[in-house]
Structure formats: C-alpha cells, structure tokens
Design a protein around this motif. Sequence first.
Motif, mmCIF file in Angstrom:
data_model
loop_
_atom_site.group_PDB
_atom_site.id
_atom_site.type_symbol
_atom_site.label_atom_id
_atom_site.label_comp_id
_atom_site.label_asym_id
_atom_site.label_seq_id
_atom_site.Cartn_x
_atom_site.Cartn_y
_atom_site.Cartn_z
ATOM 1 N N TYR A 1 25.109 22.375 11.664
ATOM 2 C CA TYR A 1 26.545 22.109 11.677
ATOM 3 C C TYR A 1 27.292 23.355 11.247
ATOM 4 C CZ TYR A 1 25.014 17.303 11.961
ATOM 5 O OH TYR A 1 24.419 16.147 12.365
ATOM 6 N N MET A 2 28.436 23.574 11.860
ATOM 7 C CA MET A 2 29.238 24.758 11.556
ATOM 8 C C MET A 2 30.666 24.347 11.222
ATOM 9 S SD MET A 2 30.023 27.976 14.013
ATOM 10 C CE MET A 2 31.648 28.669 13.864
ATOM 11 N N ALA A 3 31.114 24.729 10.041
ATOM 12 C CA ALA A 3 32.524 24.718 9.617
ATOM 13 C C ALA A 3 33.189 23.345 9.476
ATOM 14 C CB ALA A 3 33.362 25.607 10.521
ATOM 15 N N ASP A 4 32.991 22.428 10.389
ATOM 16 C CA ASP A 4 33.763 21.185 10.369
ATOM 17 C C ASP A 4 33.014 19.967 9.853
ATOM 18 O OD1 ASP A 4 36.164 22.286 11.278
ATOM 19 O OD2 ASP A 4 35.526 22.163 13.362
ATOM 20 N N MET A 5 31.775 20.131 9.419
ATOM 21 C CA MET A 5 31.025 19.005 8.856
ATOM 22 C C MET A 5 30.979 19.152 7.337
ATOM 23 S SD MET A 5 29.469 16.162 9.160
ATOM 24 C CE MET A 5 29.281 16.009 10.938
ATOM 25 N N LYS A 6 31.286 18.068 6.654
ATOM 26 C CA LYS A 6 31.308 18.081 5.190
ATOM 27 C C LYS A 6 29.907 17.875 4.610
ATOM 28 C CE LYS A 6 34.532 14.879 5.475
ATOM 29 N NZ LYS A 6 34.935 15.148 6.846
ATOM 30 N N ALA A 7 29.658 18.545 3.490
ATOM 31 C CA ALA A 7 28.471 18.290 2.672
ATOM 32 C C ALA A 7 28.930 17.411 1.514
ATOM 33 C CB ALA A 7 27.892 19.593 2.136
ATOM 34 N N GLN A 8 28.298 16.260 1.350
ATOM 35 C CA GLN A 8 28.634 15.348 0.253
ATOM 36 C C GLN A 8 27.668 15.597 -0.908
ATOM 37 O OE1 GLN A 8 27.139 11.358 0.238
ATOM 38 N NE2 GLN A 8 29.125 10.531 -0.383
ATOM 39 N N ILE A 9 28.251 15.754 -2.101
ATOM 40 C CA ILE A 9 27.444 15.852 -3.325
ATOM 41 C C ILE A 9 27.854 14.652 -4.164
ATOM 42 C CG2 ILE A 9 26.692 17.339 -5.216
ATOM 43 C CD1 ILE A 9 28.087 19.661 -3.617
ATOM 44 N N ASP A 10 27.256 13.534 -3.872
ATOM 45 C CA ASP A 10 27.660 12.237 -4.418
ATOM 46 C C ASP A 10 27.570 12.178 -5.941
ATOM 47 O OD1 ASP A 10 28.575 9.581 -3.988
ATOM 48 O OD2 ASP A 10 26.529 8.846 -4.294
#
Length: 193
Positions: free
Chosen positions: A66-75
């Motif tokens: 994924y590039m730039a527009d997908m979020k990484a969630q750190i719950d």
Amino acid sequence: MVISQSEYYISPEEYLEGEKFSEIKHEYIDGQVYAMSGASDAHVTVSLNVSLLLRNHLRGSDCRVYMADMKAQIDVINRYFYPDVMVTCDTQDKEFEYFKSHPCLIIEVLSESTEGYDRGKKFASYRHLESLQEYVLISPQQTTVECFRRNEEGHWVLYPYGKEEEVYLASVDFRCAIAQIYEDVLLIDENIS
C-alpha cells in the motif's frame, strides 16, 4: 506533517468515517486529528519507486503493498497513520477496507518538516505493532536508506545503506540496488563535486 489540531475528542469510529469523505488526509492520535501536508516531487517519486519494486517482487504472494492512502492502525495506543509505503502479509488485514493492523514492513520517506517526528514519536508508536519486522526511513535528498529491523530479542537494529549498495528488506525477502529506489530523483549529493 502536523498542521492543525482539533480541540475536541473524536472517536476512532468518527475519524474513520470522516476520512472516507475528507478531501485531505488526517492522522489520528488519541482522539485528536492532524491534517497532513503535501509532498515534494522527490518524496512522491521515491515512494512510487519503492512501491512498484515491492509490488513486482510480491506479485502472486499473500502480501499486499500500500502506498500513501492506506492507514496503519495501532490499536493498543489508539493511533492511525498514513505510512508512505506499507506491506502486510497477514490474512487478518483482508477484513479491513480502510486500514491495516498487521503490517510487517513500514517505509517513511523523510522530509525536513517530518524527519524528527518520523524518527522519534512515530517510530515509537509503530514499535507497538507486534507484526512489524522492519521500519525503513528513506531520504529523498541524498542516497540514504536506514532499515531498522527487529531482532530475535525484540531489539531494533539499524542497517544503513548508501550509494551503490544493495538494499535488503528481510521482512519480505527483497533486494534491490539503491539506485532503483532513486530512479528519476535529482539528489543533492549528486550535485556536490
């Protein structure tokens, strides 16, 4: 880059719903939303180059780039970031359409305004991701790639790469000449005699 802050608490659900319709991207930290600024030509080109190289390498596997527009969630610490490049090979991430929670590789392309944050607080946040095996920082101004790799003891070890070296990302068993990452990028260190 942090350029504005909301005064009110926003739930993760409200944030995720709002991002679906927002014309600008925001990162989310403990109920606060921060607008992100645009990126330079070099930044975008490096991000695209790395994404394409990884995509070609991982084609046909269970991994997604994924590039730039997908979020990484750190719950566990209530955060959402937009990494420049992120790879997940975890099938659990297939159930999330707007974010991924189990990346094995995160890459940030540095800028003058975000370098300190990317190296410090953002890296500290990303280290809460148990799935994360490598965190990579790439300079868009000079031939410098820094790969922080989690070892068997859980410690982060720096593997720096410079001019004319081969970059190795163990998390996805990927190798490339550093020059491929910088294709079509005018670098400051190339202009110094």
